[in-house]
Design a protein around this motif. Structure first.
Motif, mmCIF file in Angstrom:
data_model
loop_
_atom_site.group_PDB
_atom_site.id
_atom_site.type_symbol
_atom_site.label_atom_id
_atom_site.label_comp_id
_atom_site.label_asym_id
_atom_site.label_seq_id
_atom_site.Cartn_x
_atom_site.Cartn_y
_atom_site.Cartn_z
ATOM 1 N N ASN A 1 37.196 34.073 37.487
ATOM 2 C CA ASN A 1 37.029 33.317 36.234
ATOM 3 C C ASN A 1 36.020 32.178 36.390
ATOM 4 O OD1 ASN A 1 38.798 34.909 34.759
ATOM 5 N ND2 ASN A 1 40.576 33.656 35.298
ATOM 6 N N ASN B 1 34.978 42.764 34.893
ATOM 7 C CA ASN B 1 35.739 42.118 33.827
ATOM 8 C C ASN B 1 36.970 42.987 33.553
ATOM 9 O OD1 ASN B 1 33.970 39.931 33.356
ATOM 10 N ND2 ASN B 1 32.637 41.251 32.154
ATOM 11 N N ILE C 1 40.937 38.290 29.586
ATOM 12 C CA ILE C 1 39.918 38.944 30.407
ATOM 13 C C ILE C 1 39.788 38.169 31.720
ATOM 14 C CG2 ILE C 1 37.501 39.613 30.648
ATOM 15 C CD1 ILE C 1 38.919 41.259 28.590
ATOM 16 N N ARG D 1 37.623 37.638 35.038
ATOM 17 C CA ARG D 1 36.273 37.874 35.548
ATOM 18 C C ARG D 1 36.260 37.683 37.061
ATOM 19 N NH1 ARG D 1 33.177 33.829 33.953
ATOM 20 N NH2 ARG D 1 34.918 32.574 33.198
#
Length: 513
Positions: free
Chosen positions: A472, A508, A493, A495
């Motif tokens: 993230n 992702n 989501i 990352r």
């Protein structure tokens, strides 16, 4: 005459009331006892003929006669899944995968039947079995050797230990006497008792081939994983505990959850798995040690779930690669790769770079030596560890702490914890070494040491060995950093940025709620 009759009636009624009151009191006292305490009271009141160990030519007739009535046949009704577990064939198969589970993909759910074994451990109907025997059950039926049948309910179960406690509504049932798995010796004769291949009660004999075996079949604990008990990932992922008794007594489909007993007829383990390339017996079976079982089933009875204490370290099993990586001369022990902040080990003075060499005075040869001993304890219990720093050993008493769960940010209206998000990813991590960071030209990173079945990493093809540098958008250097970064997941989501021999990669991952 009438007075005598009244007095006699009063005495009888008074005696009955007294006996009834005593029975109620006795039953309440038994409810507070552990299973081991109940067994000690029972066998003290009901001493039986001693079951002697075999000498010369093996003779297990007395042990088999004593144990068989206390081992039950468990029949499970469940709704068949639309698909089976993924992955190729493995020589290490859980009984769940071949003791009657449907093997074909089905378009529509249907009722399926499976069967396994269980061991009565108290006269009032408590039965220990494997978690994988009952975890998907809609209905559980227990059949005794005398053909009496009962419906059972689940009291507690835990996939990390592959143990479950179920109960039938009955009394004065035969049960199996606990032994001491710490006293089990390699080469010792043992019996396996259960219900293989849909047969009735079956007894087989063999010897103990090894102790403390890890075969990588439970939860997130893989055979190649460097992790052991008490790592920083444990506040995020509940680490499975494997320290099996290995035996060559023949066990097969349906033996799962059955008894492994010594020549004295004492329970020393619960059969859980076999090593087989074909799905049927091919040489070795594996049983969960009874000293671990005792703790788990008592927790199930009292709390409904396992009360786990944690050391709070991330460690690596000693190997040639670890010794070379960290310039270590020791051949045994566990290298402390990281320490949980404010955890039990940190409070006791253990630091990153130390080598844990002993637990309760016994040398640690593998992570299972520490795992099982810690798994028998609860938060607040103490355990003595010996660690080496700068060539000198020091003994410390570690007070185990409970699992720490940190909630994710409430941003975007999500109330899910970082724990739940981490579990969906499905991976284990260890801090990247300075040499690894230098190799890839990065300043942060954790190495994926295991990709777990059913997680997002597996689904999207993320492989073991990838160095994850950011989650993230935040740099990560240990599992605590990963947890903290996952707490900032936005719009569901995650990352992930990493590096490998192929270069920089980005993923992702949608986390569905």
């Amino acid at each position: 005459m009438k007075k005598i009759g009244v007095s006699l009636l009063t005495a009888v009624v008074g005696g009955a009331v007294a006996i009834g009151g005593y029975k109620v009191f006795e039953n309440k006292q038994q409810e507070k006892m552990t299973f081991e305490e109940q067994q000690k009271v029972y066998f003290a009141k009901n001493p039986g003929g001693e079951v002697l160990a075999s000498t010369g030519n093996p003779d297990f007739t007395q042990a088999a006669a004593a144990v068989s009535p206390g081992v039950v046949h468990i029949k499970v009704t469940m709704t068949a899944r639309n698909s089976q577990r993924g992955g190729g064939a493995s020589p290490f198969d859980m009984f769940e995968e071949f003791f009657g589970m449907p093997q074909q993909r089905r378009a529509q759910p249907r009722q399926a039947m499976a069967s396994g074994s269980g061991v009565l451990i108290s006269p009032d109907g408590y039965i220990v079995t494997n978690n994988h025997v009952v975890e998907d059950a809609d209905k559980i039926e227990v059949q005794l050797t005398n053909q009496r049948t009962f419906e059972a309910k689940v009291i507690g179960r835990d996939p990390d230990f592959d143990l479950a406690l179920i109960k039938v509504n009955a009394s004065n049932l035969p049960f199996v006497k606990f032994g001491n798995s710490d006293n089990v010796q390699i080469g010792e004769w043992v019996l396996a008792v259960g219900y293989p291949l849909s047969l009735q009660s079956t007894v087989t004999a063999g010897i103990v081939s090894a102790k403390g075996r890890q075969i990588g079949i439970l939860g997130d604990q893989g055979q190649e994983s460097p992790y052991g008990y008490g790592q920083p990932s444990e506040p995020i992922v509940r680490t499975a505990v494997e320290s099996f008794i290995q035996t060559d007594a023949v066990i097969n489909k349906g033996n799962s959850g059955g008894a492994l007993v010594n020549a004295q007829g004492e329970l020393i383990g619960i059969n859980a798995a076999i090593a087989s390339p074909t799905g049927v017996y091919a040489g070795y079976g594996f049983a969960i040690p009874v000293n671990l079982v005792k703790k788990i089933v008592n927790d199930f009875k009292e709390f409904g779930t396992v009360q786990r204490g944690y050391v709070g370290v991330n460690f690596l099993e000693m190997s040639e690669a670890v010794r070379k990586e960290f310039n270590i001369d020791d051949l045994t022990g566990l290298y402390v790769a990281d320490v949980v902040k404010d955890g039990a080990a940190a409070s006791a003075g253990i630091k990153k770079g130390d080598i844990i060499t002993k637990v309760e005075g016994s040398t640690i040869y593998s992570s299972s030596d520490l795992q099982e001993r810690v798994a028998r304890l609860s938060p607040g219990d103490k355990i003595k560890l010996t660690y080496k720093r700068d060539g000198k050993e020091k003994d410390v008493t570690v007070t185990l702490k409970a699992q720490d769960t940190k909630k994710a940010s409430a941003e975007d209206g999500s109330s899910k914890s970082a724990t739940e998000i981490f579990n969906k990813l499905g991976a284990s991590f260890t801090p990247a070494s300075d040499a690894t960071k230098k190799k890839f030209g990065v300043s942060s990173g954790v190495v994926i040491t295991q990709v777990h079945r059913g997680g997002m990493f597996e689904y999207f093809g993320v492989e073991k060995g990838l160095v994850v540098t950011h989650v993230n958008g935040k740099p990560v250097n240990n599992v605590d950093d990963v947890e903290s970064a996952l707490a900032n997941t936005k719009r569901n989501i995650v990352r992930v940025t990493g590096v490998s021999e192929s270069g920089t990669v980005e993923f992702n991952f949608p986390i569905e709620y």
